[in-house]
Design a protein around this motif. Sequence first.
Motif, PDB file in Angstrom:
ATOM      1  N   ASP A 383       1.014  -1.112  -0.089  1.00 54.75           N
ATOM      2  CA  ASP A 383       0.220  -0.025  -0.098  1.00 54.75           C
ATOM      3  C   ASP A 383       1.087   1.080   0.225  1.00 54.75           C
ATOM      4  O   ASP A 383       1.127   1.793  -0.408  1.00 54.75           O
ATOM      5  CB  ASP A 383      -0.840  -0.485   1.218  1.00 54.75           C
ATOM      6  N   GLU A 384       1.796   1.051   0.523  1.00 55.98           N
ATOM      7  CA  GLU A 384       2.626   2.574   0.984  1.00 55.98           C
ATOM      8  C   GLU A 384       3.675   2.775  -0.477  1.00 55.98           C
ATOM      9  O   GLU A 384       3.919   3.256  -1.031  1.00 55.98           O
ATOM     10  CB  GLU A 384       4.158   2.590   2.071  1.00 55.98           C
ATOM     11  N   GLU A 385       3.220   2.241  -1.668  1.00 52.22           N
ATOM     12  CA  GLU A 385       3.771   2.039  -2.126  1.00 52.22           C
ATOM     13  C   GLU A 385       3.204   2.886  -4.285  1.00 52.22           C
ATOM     14  O   GLU A 385       3.658   2.871  -5.056  1.00 52.22           O
ATOM     15  CB  GLU A 385       4.566   0.866  -3.256  1.00 52.22           C
ATOM     16  N   ARG A 386       2.101   2.755  -3.148  1.00 53.19           N
ATOM     17  CA  ARG A 386       0.980   3.378  -4.167  1.00 53.19           C
ATOM     18  C   ARG A 386       1.033   5.267  -4.477  1.00 53.19           C
ATOM     19  O   ARG A 386       0.821   5.487  -5.313  1.00 53.19           O
ATOM     20  CB  ARG A 386      -0.091   3.284  -3.935  1.00 53.19           C
ATOM     21  N   GLU A 387       2.058   5.359  -3.850  1.00 49.49           N
ATOM     22  CA  GLU A 387       2.638   6.816  -3.371  1.00 49.49           C
ATOM     23  C   GLU A 387       3.145   7.463  -5.179  1.00 49.49           C
ATOM     24  O   GLU A 387       3.693   8.153  -5.816  1.00 49.49           O
ATOM     25  CB  GLU A 387       3.396   7.689  -2.912  1.00 49.49           C
ATOM     26  N   VAL A 388       4.343   6.023  -5.516  1.00 48.64           N
ATOM     27  CA  VAL A 388       5.357   5.608  -6.173  1.00 48.64           C
ATOM     28  C   VAL A 388       4.389   5.941  -7.291  1.00 48.64           C
ATOM     29  O   VAL A 388       5.072   6.750  -8.215  1.00 48.64           O
ATOM     30  CB  VAL A 388       6.137   4.484  -6.266  1.00 48.64           C
ATOM     31  N   ALA A 389       3.065   4.877  -7.665  1.00 48.35           N
ATOM     32  CA  ALA A 389       2.467   5.116  -8.460  1.00 48.35           C
ATOM     33  C   ALA A 389       2.298   6.886  -9.474  1.00 48.35           C
ATOM     34  O   ALA A 389       1.550   6.599 -10.080  1.00 48.35           O
ATOM     35  CB  ALA A 389       1.203   4.044  -8.833  1.00 48.35           C
ATOM     36  N   ARG A 390       1.386   7.294  -7.872  1.00 48.34           N
ATOM     37  CA  ARG A 390       0.821   8.447  -7.971  1.00 48.34           C
ATOM     38  C   ARG A 390       2.133   9.854  -9.462  1.00 48.34           C
ATOM     39  O   ARG A 390       1.938  10.639  -9.576  1.00 48.34           O
ATOM     40  CB  ARG A 390       0.506   9.519  -7.596  1.00 48.34           C
ATOM     41  N   HIS A 391       3.290   9.096  -8.324  1.00 46.80           N
ATOM     42  CA  HIS A 391       4.507   9.823  -8.679  1.00 46.80           C
ATOM     43  C   HIS A 391       4.378  10.147 -10.095  1.00 46.80           C
ATOM     44  O   HIS A 391       4.759  10.663 -11.102  1.00 46.80           O
ATOM     45  CB  HIS A 391       5.513   9.542  -8.219  1.00 46.80           C
ATOM     46  N   LEU A 392       5.115   8.990 -10.798  1.00 45.38           N
ATOM     47  CA  LEU A 392       4.763   7.996 -12.335  1.00 45.38           C
ATOM     48  C   LEU A 392       3.497   8.444 -13.349  1.00 45.38           C
ATOM     49  O   LEU A 392       4.071   9.023 -14.014  1.00 45.38           O
ATOM     50  CB  LEU A 392       4.962   7.193 -12.281  1.00 45.38           C
ATOM     51  N   GLU A 397       2.607  12.910 -17.201  1.00 42.98           N
ATOM     52  CA  GLU A 397       1.482  14.271 -17.438  1.00 42.98           C
ATOM     53  C   GLU A 397       2.760  15.102 -17.935  1.00 42.98           C
ATOM     54  O   GLU A 397       2.653  16.069 -19.321  1.00 42.98           O
ATOM     55  CB  GLU A 397       0.467  14.892 -16.437  1.00 42.98           C
ATOM     56  N   TYR A 398       3.716  15.729 -16.979  1.00 43.02           N
ATOM     57  CA  TYR A 398       4.700  15.950 -17.901  1.00 43.02           C
ATOM     58  C   TYR A 398       5.106  16.002 -18.384  1.00 43.02           C
ATOM     59  O   TYR A 398       5.579  16.022 -19.562  1.00 43.02           O
ATOM     60  CB  TYR A 398       6.148  16.147 -16.156  1.00 43.02           C
ATOM     61  N   TRP A 399       5.227  14.666 -19.079  1.00 47.21           N
ATOM     62  CA  TRP A 399       6.385  14.377 -20.693  1.00 47.21           C
ATOM     63  C   TRP A 399       5.718  14.578 -21.383  1.00 47.21           C
ATOM     64  O   TRP A 399       6.314  14.744 -23.036  1.00 47.21           O
ATOM     65  CB  TRP A 399       6.269  12.860 -20.652  1.00 47.21           C
ATOM     66  N   ARG A 400       4.038  14.351 -21.711  1.00 47.00           N
ATOM     67  CA  ARG A 400       3.447  14.227 -22.911  1.00 47.00           C
ATOM     68  C   ARG A 400       3.696  16.157 -22.640  1.00 47.00           C
ATOM     69  O   ARG A 400       3.131  16.661 -24.020  1.00 47.00           O
ATOM     70  CB  ARG A 400       1.989  14.211 -22.239  1.00 47.00           C
TER      71      ARG A 400
END
Length: 410
Positions: A383-392, A397-400
Motif C-alpha cells: 500500500d505504501e508504494e501507491r505514492e510511487v504510482a501517483r508520482h509516475l 503528464e509532464y512528459w506529455r
Amino acid sequence: MAVARPRGEEVQAAAQVRELVPPNLRRFESPHDIPPRSHLLSNGRYLVMLTAAGSGFSRWRDLAVTRWREDTTRDCWGSFIYLRDADSGDVWSAGFQPSGTEVDEYRVEYAEDRAKIIQRNRSLSIRLEIVVSPEDDAELRQLTVTNLESRNRVIDFTSYAEVVLAPQAADEAHPAFSNLFVQTEFVSELEALLATRRPRSAEERQPWLAHVAAIEGEQVGACQYESDRARFVGRGRGLARPVSLTAGEPLTNSAGATLDPIISLRYRVAIPAGGTVRAVFTTLVADSREEVLDIAEKHRQPGTFERDSSLAWMFAQVQLHHLRITQDEAHLFQRLANRILYNDHTLRTTQKELAANRRGAAALWAYGISGDLPIAVVRVERDEEREVARHLLRAHEYWRLKGIAADLVI
C-alpha cells in the motif's frame, strides 16, 4: 501577422522578476556520460532535446525539424554552432560536439526554462544558452564569446543543422528519399534561410522553417549561407572537421533543391582584446511562408532573446504550478525521461526473463499496449508504494506536455 517588438521597460521588468527566484539547476562537468545527460525544453508544440555534449534534436508537433538518431556512444546529431579563428584556423564548437575540442573548463547547467553550456580555455570564453519561445514555435540559441587574449580577434560563427520536416519514423525508414522533398531558399533582405517540404498529396500540409541570426558586435563582411551538406562537409570528411571550416573556404551561398539539405549561416565578427560579442541563432517553424517570414523578422531584432527567455521562465513556473510539482520533482522527471530517450542496458531484466517471452511485442497487445512507444513500468506490491504510482502519473503528464510520448504501465 503584426510584428511585435518588446518595450525596453517590459524586458527589464521581466528580468528583474526572474532574478528574485533562486535558480534550481542540474549541473554536469563532463560531456562524456553514457547514456548522454539529456534535457527537454518545450512550449507544448515545439520541443528541443539537448545533451550535455551539445547534441540533440528539435521537433514541431509530430514532425522532426532536425535529424537525430539514438546513439549513446557518438552522440553526434543535432543543431550546432562552430567558431573559427580567421587568423590561426583554430576551430571550436559551442558545445563539445561536433568539434570534440577539449577545453580547460566545461560546465552544463539545466533549468526548467533553459539550458546553458559554458566552456573556457586560455584564449576564449564561450557560453551557449538555449530557450524555446512560449509565443512562437522557435528555439533561440544565444552565443556569448569573450576574447581572453590581449590581441584583437576575428571569429567566424557558423551554424549547422540537417533539415527533416517529416515524421521521425519516416526519416529513419528512408532518409535519402525524405531529403528529395525539401526545398531551400535565401531571403536576402532578412538574411534568412528558409526550408520547406513539398507536399506529396493534396491532404499533406506544407511546413515552413526559417533560420536567422542577430549579431551584437562588429561584423566583418557579408552574411554567408549554405544548404548543401556535401559542400559543407566535403568528401570523406565528418562534422568534426568539415572542409568549409578547416580549409577556410567561404560558404557557397547555394539554395534550392539538394540531395542532402542543411541550414547554415556564417557571420564574421571582430572581437577586441578583452571584449565580448553575442550572436543569437533562431530556428522557427510555421504553417505558411508569410507567417514564418513575419516571425523571422521579429527574431532579428535586438532584445528578442531577453524577452523570450523571460517569457520562457514565466511559462515554466505556470506549467509547474499547473502540474502541482516542485522544481526538484521536475528534475527527477527529466532524469527519468533520459531513460525513455536512450536505451540503458543497466535497466534490462535478466536473460532468463527475456528468454521466457516467446511472443515478442504481441504479448502486450492483449493489454492495449502497442509496443510502438517506450514503456515506463512501475510495480506496486504494498500500500505504501501507491505514492510511487501517483508520482509516475505526474511524470507521465509532464512528459506529455514536453512532447515526449510514452506508455505508463502500473
